[in-house]
Design an enzyme around this catalytic site. Structure first.
Site, PDB file in Angstrom:
ATOM      1  N   ASP A 266      41.123  39.097  28.304  1.00  0.00           N
ATOM      2  CA  ASP A 266      41.521  39.973  27.214  1.00  0.00           C
ATOM      3  C   ASP A 266      43.034  40.135  27.347  1.00  0.00           C
ATOM      4  O   ASP A 266      43.633  39.823  28.369  1.00  0.00           O
ATOM      5  CB  ASP A 266      40.788  41.318  27.311  1.00  0.00           C
ATOM      6  N   TRP A 267      43.635  40.608  26.303  1.00  0.00           N
ATOM      7  CA  TRP A 267      45.103  40.659  26.242  1.00  0.00           C
ATOM      8  C   TRP A 267      45.633  41.776  27.147  1.00  0.00           C
ATOM      9  O   TRP A 267      45.502  42.940  26.830  1.00  0.00           O
ATOM     10  CB  TRP A 267      45.551  40.846  24.796  1.00  0.00           C
TER      11      TRP A 267
END
Ligand code: GLC
Length: 748
Positions: A266-267
């Site tokens: 995920d970012w």
């Protein structure tokens, strides 16, 4: 003649060098060669630096590929309900393109509520076409985390509380998207069941609960959907971050499930090189790092899997073994997408996508209650309709977090009603309350000016006055994807509707009993006014076609057929996560000694209706509940045998009849009850469903096939699924609380 000899003499060196060059230019395996051969060939040509480059971002949403070898960049885009507008190279802010407005499809909670895998396939194909048209290789969705608590801010993006429903709706979505040569990125693997403390939540979950509740959707996505990429969650699991959790990524996903895709973080979910190297992460995106603090732009060489990893290999801390596995998975993803020359061209905001958006919405809207049948609205009797509530006019495609969109258009409920009703009846609108007037996310603006300076009293007085003089009163309220109201990064703080809507609804009922409520939300809310209100419709974030979808259901052009994908608790006490489990958890430390929030999932496998059944509770509305404008009768369920061997199949058949006066669709649900088991089991578990369309007086035979798989529980001591011989019941139902017929059988 002389000229010709001269010409040959001059050209000869070019011919020779050309022949030599051909000999030297690498001959890549053709696309028809086996994928693994192409992967090994490309890997063998890459330098160490090129291998490091390809496994982490070069911009907010892209990775560099290998230009020297003609391997293109890999572009990702949000989100699960529509293709996100283009952002600047290294920012979340808008690039302000003029050709990236999309179709906003309904939220995935709505798709789940259709209980129709055909709708999931249509959805995936349609959104995949838009991602393809935008030349994106990876669509960052679907989100399929289980609905553990009604407070989770991203429930609207997910597919409900039941692993079997989630599995059967996620697989066709994945197949639809990937039929466009666009990869899905199934998220957020795993146990990302709340948004509060989402970077530091550390669910404490036993294996039985993990394998029976929180993994099945992901397992189906990996092994049946053949998803080409997964996204690791922000949260931790057993002390280690999910995005590079050895148990989740190496032991389960890539080990037990033998999955060959690429794990994308995920970012901003990566915090450590060694763990990212050894914990099964393949691509790092969104890290906020200049190695130390947040926010340095173009810090990509400082990514955990960039220079620190390269240096680790050069210093002999790591071999290239893990790196080569990561690169193989990224190459596989690239060959399946960016280098797949057989991809269709895709399309954007096509008529087909408008139709798909509306059809999915119409099949997902759930008629929760219709006591006096004032729905559908009969325009031959109704002359004046009062429409009350901010959600009748508020655009919802902007906001809510990374799934926020720049929609080409969005029909609001009020606009849809006006368009559909025309001059057949008078519509009078009153705001009723002022909730969220922002209308902007990451630089995308709705363009609406929802400012209203009147006092709450004035707004309420106007609404009551308008309601008094109408034939029917339609209240359109709910949540609105603003903070704490169905929004990424924040959870809800209560189950109560915000902005004093409950009080307003009760006042409106006093003013006019012909009141019905359209609740627009992506998660369950308390409905203390349930018994005062004749009819209740659960409408979702329906996307671009919201107003048209709602109008067609309210006016009866479409017969609603949605069923709840999660329980509508009347209070948090009815939810296992809050009654037995902890939420949001208590302070603890992770494997590296950092402070985290441990969240013991003490409720274990008793999530949703499993908890309701165990404790004989009566929720506001049960899982699987949904009414129709017609009625259905179930005949007696029959089994083709009374005793089944482990390797046999048992077929349950039940006749279902439309006993009403109009066509409609019913979702027949099959629950399995294990009458006696060595380990505690839920009273019943969803193990089949089938949506059938029936004309008035039509009867169809609906059948379900049961194998040992549907009867098994996960024995965490043996670490395997066990179908225990003994007596079972197959319960055929219209909802988890409405068992219509059942049949007993025995597993030998
Ligand atoms: C966000 C979300 C994830 C999204 C990603 C890129 O924080 O958790 O779902 O795809 O970052 O925007």
């Amino acid at each position: 003649m002389k000229t010709r000899i001269l010409k040959v003499a001059v050209l000869l060196p070019f011919w020779i060098s050309g022949l030599l060059a051909t000999a030297q230019t690498p001959v890549y395996p053709d696309e028809k060669e086996p994928l693994e051969q192409r992967v090994e060939d490309a890997l063998s040509r890459m330098t160490l630096k090129e291998k490091i480059n390809i496994i982490h971002a070069q911009s907010k949403f892209s990775a560099p590929g290998v230009p020297r070898l003609g391997i293109p960049e890999l572009w990702c885009t949000d989100g699960p309900m529509g293709v996100r507008p283009e952002v600047l190279w290294d920012e979340w802010e808008q690039a302000e393109w003029t050709n990236d407005s999309c179709t906003a499809f309904p939220a995935l909670s709505c798709l789940a509520a259709t209980w129709n895998p055909d709708m999931a396939l249509l959805y995936g194909k349609s959104i995949g076409e838009e991602a393809r048209f935008r030349n994106k290789n990876v669509l960052l969705g679907p989100g399929i985390n289980i609905y553990r608590t009604p407070l989770c801010g991203r429930n609207f993006e997910y597919m409900g509380e039941d692993p079997y429903l989630t599995s059967n709706m996620a697989v066709p979505y994945i197949q639809g998207v990937q039929s466009n040569g666009v990869a899905v990125c199934v998220k957020h693997f795993a146990l990302n069941n709340n948004e509060i403390n989402r970077h530091t939540s550390n669910p404490i979950v036993d294996d039985r609960t993990l394998y029976e509740i929180y993994l099945p959707g992901f397992k189906a996505a990996a092994t049946e959907g053949k998803a080409w990429s997964f996204m690791g969650g922000y949260n931790l699991f057993r002390g280690e971050h999910a995005s590079y959790n050895p148990i989740l990524m190496n032991q389960i996903l890539k080990g037990e499930w033998q999955w060959d895709g690429a794990v994308i973080s995920d970012w901003g979910a990566v915090h450590n090189t060694r763990m990212a190297v050894t914990g099964g992460l393949d691509m790092e995106f969104g890290s906020w790092t200049d190695g130390l603090t947040e926010g340095a732009s173009n810090a990509y060489d400082n990514y955990w899997l960039a220079n620190p990893y390269l240096k680790g290999i050069q210093d002999g801390i790591y071999t290239e073994k893990e790196l080569n596995d990561k690169v193989r998975r990224v190459l596989r993803l690239t060959f399946r997408t960016a280098m797949n020359s057989k991809k269709p061209w895709g399309s954007m905001v096509s008529d087909e996508h408008k139709v798909a958006c509306r059809k999915i919405g119409e099949e997902g809207v759930v008629l929760l209650q219709n006591n006096t049948g004032i729905l559908p609205i009969d325009l031959s009797k109704v002359r004046r309709i009062a429409v009350i509530g901010e959600n009748a006019i508020k655009m919802m495609t902007v906001g809510g977090g990374s799934s926020s969109l720049k929609a080409k258009y969005e029909i609001t409920p009020l606009d849809g009603l006006k368009k559909r009703i025309g001059n057949q009846a008078e519509i009078i609108y009153a705001r009723g309350y002022v909730g969220d007037t922002a209308g902007e996310f990451n630089g995308v603006k709705t363009g609406q000016n929802l400012q209203d300076n009147r006092s709450a009293e004035e707004l309420k007085a106007e609404a009551i006055r308008v309601a008094k003089n109408a034939d029917v009163v339609l209240f359109i309220g709910g949540l609105n994807k603003s903070e704490h109201q169905d929004c990424e990064g924040t959870d809800r703080e209560t189950m109560e509707l915000p902005y004093n809507q409950n009080e307003l609804i009760m006042e409106l009922f006093k003013a006019n009993e012909n009141l019905f409520v359209v609740n627009i939300s992506g998660t369950g809310v308390a409905m203390p006014w349930k018994d005062q209100v004749h009819s209740i419709l659960q409408a979702w974030y329906l996307g671009s076609e919201t107003g048209n979808t709602l109008a067609s259901v309210l006016l009866g052009d479409v017969n609603p057929s949605g069923k709840l994908p999660y329980t509508y608790y009347s209070s948090l006490d009815q939810c296992g996560a809050h009654k037995l489990g902890e939420y949001p958890g208590h302070k603890g430390i992770d494997a590296l000694g950092n402070e985290v929030f441990d969240i013991p999932y003490n409720e274990g496998i008793f999530v949703g209706y499993r908890f309701i059944d165990k404790n004989r509770l009566k929720p506001t509305f049960p899982f699987g509940h949904g009414l129709s404008y017609t009625t259905f009768e179930y005949g007696k369920a029959e089994a083709d045998r009374k005793i089944m061997e482990k390797n046999e199949k048992l077929v349950i058949t039940v006749p279902v009849t439309n006993t009403g006066s109009r066509a409609g669709a019913e979702v027949i649900q099959l629950y399995i009850r294990d009458l006696k088991s060595s380990l505690p089991r839920p009273v019943k578990e969803l193990k089949g469903f089938c949506k059938v369309v029936l004309q008035p007086n039509e009867t169809k035979q609906v059948s379900f096939t049961i194998t040992a798989e549907e009867l098994a529980y996960f024995d965490d001591a043996k670490h395997q699924w066990v179908a225990e011989p003994g007596k079972f019941e197959a319960l055929v139902a219209a909802s988890s609380a409405d068992i219509r017929t059942k049949v007993s059988f025995e597993l030998k």
